[in-house]
Design an enzyme around this catalytic site. Structure first.
Site, PDB file in Angstrom:
ATOM      1  N   GLY A  11     106.075 -26.159  45.243  1.00  0.00           N
ATOM      2  CA  GLY A  11     105.378 -27.443  45.275  1.00  0.00           C
ATOM      3  C   GLY A  11     106.244 -28.575  45.773  1.00  0.00           C
ATOM      4  N   ALA A  12     107.105 -28.276  46.746  1.00  0.00           N
ATOM      5  CA  ALA A  12     108.092 -29.266  47.203  1.00  0.00           C
ATOM      6  C   ALA A  12     107.586 -30.149  48.329  1.00  0.00           C
ATOM      7  CB  ALA A  12     109.367 -28.550  47.649  1.00  0.00           C
ATOM      8  N   GLY A  43     105.376 -35.365  45.431  1.00  0.00           N
ATOM      9  CA  GLY A  43     105.787 -35.762  44.092  1.00  0.00           C
ATOM     10  C   GLY A  43     107.185 -35.374  43.689  1.00  0.00           C
ATOM     11  N   GLY A  96     108.539 -32.515  43.416  1.00  0.00           N
ATOM     12  CA  GLY A  96     109.142 -31.459  44.221  1.00  0.00           C
ATOM     13  C   GLY A  96     109.943 -31.986  45.388  1.00  0.00           C
ATOM     14  N   TYR A 118      94.669 -27.493  30.729  1.00  0.00           N
ATOM     15  CA  TYR A 118      95.989 -27.941  31.163  1.00  0.00           C
ATOM     16  C   TYR A 118      96.998 -27.821  30.029  1.00  0.00           C
ATOM     17  CZ  TYR A 118      99.718 -30.869  32.986  1.00  0.00           C
ATOM     18  OH  TYR A 118     100.941 -31.326  33.406  1.00  0.00           O
ATOM     19  N   SER A 153     104.978 -29.887  30.165  1.00  0.00           N
ATOM     20  CA  SER A 153     104.513 -31.237  29.859  1.00  0.00           C
ATOM     21  C   SER A 153     104.505 -31.424  28.349  1.00  0.00           C
ATOM     22  CB  SER A 153     103.098 -31.434  30.409  1.00  0.00           C
ATOM     23  OG  SER A 153     102.461 -32.550  29.815  1.00  0.00           O
TER      24      SER A 153
END
Length: 297
Positions: free
Chosen positions: A23-24, A27, A29, A170, A144
């Site tokens: 996920g780079a 955000g 990442g 989530y 999280s």
């Protein structure tokens, strides 16, 4: 005397090391990839949209490359792992989705549990044989503080039973991630490996992860932005976990009030994540669902 607060300026020389950041292309990442590359690591941006990833990589310092990876597809995960052939020093399981409409992965898992947890679980197991057996090698998985409200039902780890609730799904995926890291560390130690598995969380960071938030939750988020980390500070816990002398099995997050913002420190996960019997049971179910399991060289 003022307490020392860790920043990316404290990252040691990473020349000769290889890192993967999932996920780079957005955000946290981007920040994680940027700072690891700045410190000298060769950084692989593992992203769903390769074109977007290449645009990001073109703006980063140091040595980078882009490889396609869709964590909502076990076939994509296996393809990524099958193409991997070199030593790996740092794996940051950063990619994730949040509060999305109800959906299923290619393999039929609930979308958030399948992407945030089961996808990272499978990727880690498939890449683990390539991770150097050293105390400087890390598997960092992002979770999280919302894991505190999570629930693990061993007969519904894939999240496909019952009425869908985006927030609960989530939370469940984040709790599963905390258990995954703790159990991975236990297995690494039992195997005599020096690799360290660490959970990190950004507090609440102002990133595109919140784009799917709507209604009252969106209004609350916008009204309280001043309380939260920017993307750079949100990435600090993962970078700290990946490069500092942090004990395996640690839970790392911001040091501010409620661990919502600030610089990284080690603290404790919520009570929901402290059942010593649940981790191994969750692992076994996840291994069956993904057809992957713990393996080191």
């Amino acid at each position: 005397m003022a307490r020392h607060r860790w920043t990316p300026d404290n990252i040691p020389d990473l020349r000769g090391r290889t890192a993967i950041v999932t996920g780079a292309s957005s955000g946290l990442g981007i920040v994680e990839a940027r700072e690891l590359a700045r410190a000298g690591a060769h950084v692989v941006l593992a992203v769903r949209n390769a074109d977007k990833g290449r645009k990001v990589a073109a703006e980063l310092p140091g040595s980078t490359e882009v490889r396609r990876l869709d964590l909502s597809s076990l076939a994509s995960i296996r393809s990524f792992a099958d193409d991997w052939s070199v030593d790996l020093d740092i794996l940051i399981n950063n990619a994730g989705i949040m509060l999305v409409p109800e959906g299923r992965t290619v393999d039929g898992f609930e979308l958030q549990m399948g992407t945030n947890y089961l996808g990272a679980f499978a990727l880690t197991n498939l890449l683990l044989p390539y991770v150097r057996d050293a105390s400087t090698s890390r598997v960092v998985s992002m979770s999280s503080q919302l894991h505190i409200g999570g629930k693990i039902k061993l007969d519904n780890v894939d999240g496909t039973k019952g009425k869908y609730n985006a927030l609960q799904a989530y939370r469940d995926s984040q709790l599963a991630t905390v258990y995954f890291t703790a159990e991975l560390q236990r297995r690494l130690e039992a195997a005599g490996s020096g690799i360290r598995a660490i959970t990190a969380h950004p507090g609440i960071a102002r990133t595109s992860l919140n784009d799917h938030v709507t209604g009252v939750r969106k209004m609350f988020f916008l009204a309280t932005l001043w309380m939260f980390n920017d993307a750079d500070h949100g990435a600090y816990p993962a970078l700290y976990a990946a490069t500092a002398d942090v004990p395996g099995g640690s839970y790392v997050g911001p040091d501010g009030m409620g661990h919502l913002r600030g610089n990284p420190e080690i603290h404790r996960p919520g009570l929901a994540a402290r059942d010593p019997e649940l981790g191994p049971e969750l692992w076994n179910v996840s291994a069956r669902l993904t057809n992957t399991d713990f393996a080191t060289v």
